[in-house]
Design a protein around this motif. Structure first.
Motif, mmCIF file in Angstrom:
data_model
loop_
_atom_site.group_PDB
_atom_site.id
_atom_site.type_symbol
_atom_site.label_atom_id
_atom_site.label_comp_id
_atom_site.label_asym_id
_atom_site.label_seq_id
_atom_site.Cartn_x
_atom_site.Cartn_y
_atom_site.Cartn_z
ATOM 1 N N LEU A 12 39.827 53.069 76.033
ATOM 2 C CA LEU A 12 40.291 52.284 74.903
ATOM 3 C C LEU A 12 39.675 51.018 74.830
ATOM 4 N N LYS A 13 39.650 50.245 75.854
ATOM 5 C CA LYS A 13 38.768 48.987 75.597
ATOM 6 C C LYS A 13 37.256 49.296 75.191
ATOM 7 N N GLY A 14 36.878 50.233 76.019
ATOM 8 C CA GLY A 14 35.377 50.599 75.741
ATOM 9 C C GLY A 14 34.979 51.001 74.470
ATOM 10 N N LEU A 15 35.988 51.828 73.824
ATOM 11 C CA LEU A 15 35.643 52.439 72.504
ATOM 12 C C LEU A 15 35.917 51.386 71.335
ATOM 13 N N SER A 16 36.714 50.304 71.824
ATOM 14 C CA SER A 16 36.977 49.356 70.691
ATOM 15 C C SER A 16 35.606 48.285 70.838
ATOM 16 N N GLN A 17 34.866 48.396 71.572
ATOM 17 C CA GLN A 17 33.922 47.244 71.498
ATOM 18 C C GLN A 17 32.856 47.548 70.189
ATOM 19 N N ASP A 18 32.084 46.473 69.742
ATOM 20 C CA ASP A 18 30.955 46.814 69.114
ATOM 21 C C ASP A 18 29.802 47.870 69.968
ATOM 22 N N HIS A 19 29.554 47.416 70.949
ATOM 23 C CA HIS A 19 28.606 48.303 71.561
ATOM 24 C C HIS A 19 29.339 49.151 72.730
#
Length: 337
Positions: free
Chosen positions: A31-38
């Motif tokens: 969830l953290k990774g998919l929420s990032q711009d990259h």
């Protein structure tokens, strides 16, 4: 609990799961990774049971040289390993044992015990059983755990010398900060109260021709592509996701500034999807960065190990100079030369 050939064996469940059985760390990282711009997801989550098996398949493709090179070192230098590694040690492998490389090491040094650590429980137990069958007199203690954190090892190996084994250049999958953190965590995991100096045998891939590198991570048969896309399938399965995997593709590219191969899952068209009840969107050409594979020189390998609390003491390379195995000892903490 498993038992083979009279050897006492233990399986310890140390993964933090919620009431539905979902790995909390996996969900948080996704969830953290998919929420990032990259968008980016840590490479360790590529290795569920299916991913672990796909990686074993990757090691057999013609383009993937690291396994063959590392196997050559372990085979041809076995007597040197026996001389350099503390006798009567417990081999603690960070990741489930390779069906090829781990038996070569165990056969060369004759350890007192073998402790594989892995977050993929079923794969861990299966590989531990295979090692038990191959070495019936060797006590094997599989521990299901996230080895990115300090692991409490079984009491049976508490006061004997430890050799950490981290083959395959997995350390190269991490950014420098995470690599250093892991090396320090390994040092903590392998330390004991008996005054034994911990050792670490670690694989590090070497910098080489870009064409050789990119082919190794984008094989013609598409096995690496399936390995990469399996992460998306795992997210859909375990985190109630609906990522359109058939509209994503695997790409691998060399980043010379950071001396690494990068793997990404690229969107072939604009898309929206949900994971664990949260909504996400990607435009055509956007990627999810899933893995780095850093390549090392002699100097950069030494710098990384020293930063993580380890002093290199021996190095070996294959005959073609493609890959290295480094033996290091836990360093004494000091703030001056």
């Amino acid at each position: 609990m498993m038992s083979t050939g009279g050897a006492s064996q233990t399986g310890l469940e140390l993964v933090d799961r919620d009431e539905s059985g979902v790995d909390r760390a996996f969900r948080a990282d996704v969830l953290k990774g998919l929420s990032q711009d990259h968008k980016a997801i840590p490479a360790r989550w590529l290795y569920d049971d299916a991913g672990s098996q796909l990686f074993e398949d990757i090691t057999q493709v013609a383009e993937y040289y690291p396994t063959r090179a590392e196997t050559e070192i372990l085979t041809d230098r076995s007597s040197e390993f026996a001389e350099a590694i503390a006798p009567g040690c417990a081999v603690v492998e960070f990741g489930s044992g390779s069906s090829v490389k781990t038996p070569l090491l165990l056969g060369a040094i004759g350890p007192a015990a073998y402790v594989p650590l892995d977050i993929s429980g079923d794969f861990l137990r299966a590989s531990a059983q295979k090692l038990s069958d191959k070495f019936p007199g060797l006590p094997v203690y599989p521990v299901e755990a996230d080895f990115m954190r300090k692991v409490s090892l079984p009491a049976q190996v508490a006061d004997i010398p430890k050799l950490g084994f981290f083959p395959g250049s997995t350390i190269g999958n991490m950014v420098a900060r995470t690599s250093v953190d892991l090396l320090r965590t390994m040092r903590d995991t392998l330390s004991d109260s008996g005054g034994n100096t911990a050792q670490l045998l670690i694989g590090m891939d070497l910098i080489k021709d870009e064409r050789v590198l990119t082919a190794a991570y984008d094989d013609a048969a598409g096995v690496t592509a399936q390995f990469n896309l399996n992460l998306l399938r795992r997210i859909n399965r375990e985190l109630d996701g609906d990522i359109p995997v058939d509209r994503m593709r695997h790409i691998a590219r060399w980043n010379d500034d950071f001396a690494r191969i990068e793997m990404h899952c690229e969107a072939l068209e604009n898309m929206e999807f949900t994971v664990a009840g949260q909504s996400f969107a990607m435009a055509k050409g956007d990627t999810i960065h899933t893995e780095n594979s850093h390549k090392f020189s002699r100097r950069s390998a030494s710098t990384l190990l020293l930063a993580g609390g380890w002093t290199p003491v021996r190095r070996w390379t294959d005959s073609a100079g493609l890959f290295s195995l480094i033996l290091a000892e836990a360093s004494i903490n000091r703030s001056a030369p």
